[in-house]
Design a protein around this motif. Structure first.
Motif, PDB file in Angstrom:
ATOM      1  N   ARG A  45       0.538  -1.172  -0.451  1.00  0.00           N
ATOM      2  CA  ARG A  45       0.347   0.263   0.006  1.00  0.00           C
ATOM      3  C   ARG A  45       1.298   1.277   0.606  1.00  0.00           C
ATOM      4  N   PHE A  46       0.112   2.037  -1.005  1.00  0.00           N
ATOM      5  CA  PHE A  46       1.186   3.752  -1.136  1.00  0.00           C
ATOM      6  C   PHE A  46       0.139   4.262  -1.245  1.00  0.00           C
ATOM      7  N   SER A  47       0.276   5.520  -0.334  1.00  0.00           N
ATOM      8  CA  SER A  47      -0.798   6.454  -0.258  1.00  0.00           C
ATOM      9  C   SER A  47       0.030   7.744  -0.466  1.00  0.00           C
ATOM     10  N   LEU A  48      -1.307   8.464  -1.230  1.00  0.00           N
ATOM     11  CA  LEU A  48      -0.719   9.491  -1.560  1.00  0.00           C
ATOM     12  C   LEU A  48      -1.801  10.793  -0.772  1.00  0.00           C
ATOM     13  N   ILE A  49      -1.001  12.657  -0.160  1.00  0.00           N
ATOM     14  CA  ILE A  49      -1.730  12.146   0.457  1.00  0.00           C
ATOM     15  C   ILE A  49      -1.412  14.091  -0.077  1.00  0.00           C
ATOM     16  N   LEU A  50      -2.419  14.784  -0.010  1.00  0.00           N
ATOM     17  CA  LEU A  50      -2.571  16.871  -0.469  1.00  0.00           C
ATOM     18  C   LEU A  50      -3.031  17.211   1.362  1.00  0.00           C
ATOM     19  N   GLU A  51      -1.744  17.476   1.317  1.00  0.00           N
ATOM     20  CA  GLU A  51      -2.023  18.094   3.456  1.00  0.00           C
ATOM     21  C   GLU A  51      -3.076  19.074   3.017  1.00  0.00           C
ATOM     22  N   SER A  52      -3.006  19.995   1.663  1.00  0.00           N
ATOM     23  CA  SER A  52      -4.132  21.324   2.391  1.00  0.00           C
ATOM     24  C   SER A  52      -4.720  21.176   0.954  1.00  0.00           C
ATOM     25  N   ALA A  53      -5.440  20.637   0.286  1.00  0.00           N
ATOM     26  CA  ALA A  53      -5.920  20.752  -1.267  1.00  0.00           C
ATOM     27  C   ALA A  53      -5.728  21.987  -2.235  1.00  0.00           C
ATOM     28  N   SER A  54      -5.162  22.166  -3.112  1.00  0.00           N
ATOM     29  CA  SER A  54      -5.933  23.485  -3.503  1.00  0.00           C
ATOM     30  C   SER A  54      -6.176  23.405  -4.785  1.00  0.00           C
ATOM     31  N   THR A  55      -6.500  23.971  -6.401  1.00  0.00           N
ATOM     32  CA  THR A  55      -7.337  23.635  -7.339  1.00  0.00           C
ATOM     33  C   THR A  55      -6.502  23.331  -8.596  1.00  0.00           C
ATOM     34  N   ASN A  56      -4.852  23.975  -8.291  1.00  0.00           N
ATOM     35  CA  ASN A  56      -4.211  23.746  -8.865  1.00  0.00           C
ATOM     36  C   ASN A  56      -3.542  22.229  -9.373  1.00  0.00           C
ATOM     37  N   GLN A  57      -4.043  21.550  -8.210  1.00  0.00           N
ATOM     38  CA  GLN A  57      -4.041  19.925  -7.647  1.00  0.00           C
ATOM     39  C   GLN A  57      -5.000  18.900  -8.394  1.00  0.00           C
ATOM     40  N   SER A 104      15.871  -5.225 -13.010  1.00  0.00           N
ATOM     41  CA  SER A 104      14.773  -3.459 -13.864  1.00  0.00           C
ATOM     42  C   SER A 104      14.390  -3.774 -15.089  1.00  0.00           C
ATOM     43  N   ASN A 105      14.310  -4.686 -16.116  1.00  0.00           N
ATOM     44  CA  ASN A 105      13.947  -4.149 -17.158  1.00  0.00           C
ATOM     45  C   ASN A 105      12.333  -4.507 -17.261  1.00  0.00           C
ATOM     46  N   GLN A 106      12.133  -4.827 -16.057  1.00  0.00           N
ATOM     47  CA  GLN A 106      10.983  -5.087 -15.731  1.00  0.00           C
ATOM     48  C   GLN A 106      10.444  -3.952 -16.092  1.00  0.00           C
ATOM     49  N   PRO A 107       8.892  -3.459 -16.510  1.00  0.00           N
ATOM     50  CA  PRO A 107       7.782  -2.469 -16.501  1.00  0.00           C
ATOM     51  C   PRO A 107       7.382  -1.794 -15.140  1.00  0.00           C
ATOM     52  N   GLN A 108       6.887  -0.629 -15.524  1.00  0.00           N
ATOM     53  CA  GLN A 108       6.141  -0.004 -14.486  1.00  0.00           C
ATOM     54  C   GLN A 108       4.392  -0.326 -14.527  1.00  0.00           C
ATOM     55  N   HIS A 109       3.855  -1.062 -13.229  1.00  0.00           N
ATOM     56  CA  HIS A 109       2.446  -1.441 -14.056  1.00  0.00           C
ATOM     57  C   HIS A 109       1.291  -0.191 -13.081  1.00  0.00           C
ATOM     58  N   PHE A 110       0.916  -0.135 -14.071  1.00  0.00           N
ATOM     59  CA  PHE A 110      -0.097   1.364 -13.702  1.00  0.00           C
ATOM     60  C   PHE A 110      -1.565   0.633 -13.167  1.00  0.00           C
ATOM     61  N   GLY A 111      -2.486   1.628 -11.940  1.00  0.00           N
ATOM     62  CA  GLY A 111      -3.797   1.111 -12.215  1.00  0.00           C
ATOM     63  C   GLY A 111      -4.417   2.850 -13.188  1.00  0.00           C
ATOM     64  N   ASP A 112      -5.681   2.566 -13.184  1.00  0.00           N
ATOM     65  CA  ASP A 112      -6.912   2.814 -13.810  1.00  0.00           C
ATOM     66  C   ASP A 112      -6.030   4.261 -13.884  1.00  0.00           C
ATOM     67  N   GLY A 113      -6.343   4.975 -12.789  1.00  0.00           N
ATOM     68  CA  GLY A 113      -6.219   6.224 -12.396  1.00  0.00           C
ATOM     69  C   GLY A 113      -7.226   6.626 -11.114  1.00  0.00           C
ATOM     70  N   THR A 114      -7.168   7.717 -10.368  1.00  0.00           N
ATOM     71  CA  THR A 114      -8.101   8.647  -9.625  1.00  0.00           C
ATOM     72  C   THR A 114      -8.707   9.844 -10.504  1.00  0.00           C
ATOM     73  N   ARG A 115      -9.303  10.249 -10.866  1.00  0.00           N
ATOM     74  CA  ARG A 115      -9.345  11.636 -11.163  1.00  0.00           C
ATOM     75  C   ARG A 115     -10.574  12.526 -10.429  1.00  0.00           C
ATOM     76  N   LEU A 116      -9.104  13.902  -9.698  1.00  0.00           N
ATOM     77  CA  LEU A 116      -9.595  14.833  -9.113  1.00  0.00           C
ATOM     78  C   LEU A 116      -9.411  15.881  -8.950  1.00  0.00           C
ATOM     79  N   SER A 117     -10.899  16.089  -9.015  1.00  0.00           N
ATOM     80  CA  SER A 117     -11.226  17.927  -8.973  1.00  0.00           C
ATOM     81  C   SER A 117     -11.595  18.433  -7.321  1.00  0.00           C
ATOM     82  N   ILE A 118     -10.664  19.406  -7.417  1.00  0.00           N
ATOM     83  CA  ILE A 118     -10.660  20.666  -6.354  1.00  0.00           C
ATOM     84  C   ILE A 118     -11.671  21.538  -6.784  1.00  0.00           C
ATOM     85  N   LEU A 119     -12.338  21.922  -6.059  1.00  0.00           N
ATOM     86  CA  LEU A 119     -13.729  22.779  -6.383  1.00  0.00           C
ATOM     87  C   LEU A 119     -13.074  24.129  -4.932  1.00  0.00           C
TER      88      LEU A 119
END
Lengths: 109, 115
Positions: B73-85, B100-115
């Motif tokens: 598990r790897f969590s990303l934290i936005l300490e105080s969200a701003s619109t440019n995030q 190291s010849n193995q690639p990175q595997h990606f998730g589906d992504g999170t689309r984050l909107s800061i209002l």
């Protein structure tokens, strides 16, 4: 510093035409080069890597160390090739990938 | 098949909120990464981690922090969200440098909107 340049933001070709997506890199050592693809509403996925010298979905890419390029090519484009393509570089060690800004390929019927 | 799972596909938060984006991988990979993806800017590395409780700054760490208490598990934290995030956030994992010849595997992504 490592840098990957994809000079075209958008590339439009007709179905059946050849495709070449350009990628140039800046790195002094022996890098590992990758092409990733992202189809609409799908996750980013590996297309191919230079070390494998493989052809995936008809695409090939040759590492040219003299020109520091890793261009992606396909002789006959298909509509399903329309996607966002990213070239990426990594040091031979345990380091993150460095991505180019991407090229959106649009194949027109 | 490697599975990288991001907890939310879409997230809407308000300016100033503390935001947590979660990522879990099921392949026992040592390396995990957080990128943001913006049109015309490609993928930019925020933070990465080579092992539990280890973290390294990427190219754009300002305004973010991360947590890796467990290997999967790897969590990303936005300490105080701003619109440019407002952005698409992508998590990835990969085996260690020996493979190291193995690639990175990606998730589906999170689309984050800061209002």
């Amino acid at each position: 510093a490592q840098r990957v340049t994809q000079p075209e933001k958008l590339l439009s070709v007709f179905k059946g035409a050849p495709v070449e997506l350009k990628c140039n890199y800046s790195y002094s050592g022996s890098p590992e080069l990758f092409w990733y693809v992202q189809y609409s509403r799908q996750r980013l996925q590996l297309l191919l890597r230079h070390i494998s010298r493989e052809s995936i979905k008809g695409f090939t890419a040759d590492l040219n160390k003299g020109e520091t390029s890793f261009h992606l090519k396909k002789p006959f484009a298909q509509e399903e090739d329309s996607a966002m393509y990213y070239c990426a570089l990594r040091d031979s060690g345990n380091t993150p990938l460095v991505f180019g800004k991407g090229t959106r390929l649009s194949v027109i019927a | 098949d490697v599975k990288v799972t991001q907890s939310s596909r879409y997230l809407v938060k308000r300016t100033g909120e503390k935001v947590f984006l979660e990522c879990v991988q099921d392949m026992d990979h040592e390396n995990m990464f957080w990128y943001r993806q913006d049109p015309g800017l490609g993928l930019r590395l925020i933070y990465f981690s080579y092992d539990v409780k280890m973290k390294e700054k990427g190219d754009i760490p300002e305004g973010y922090s991360v947590s890796r208490e467990k290997k999967e598990r790897f969590s990303l934290i936005l300490e105080s969200a701003s619109t440019n995030q407002t952005s698409m956030y992508l998590c990835a994992s990969s085996p260690p440098g020996a493979l190291s010849n193995q690639p990175q595997h990606f998730g589906d992504g999170t689309r984050l909107s800061i209002l």
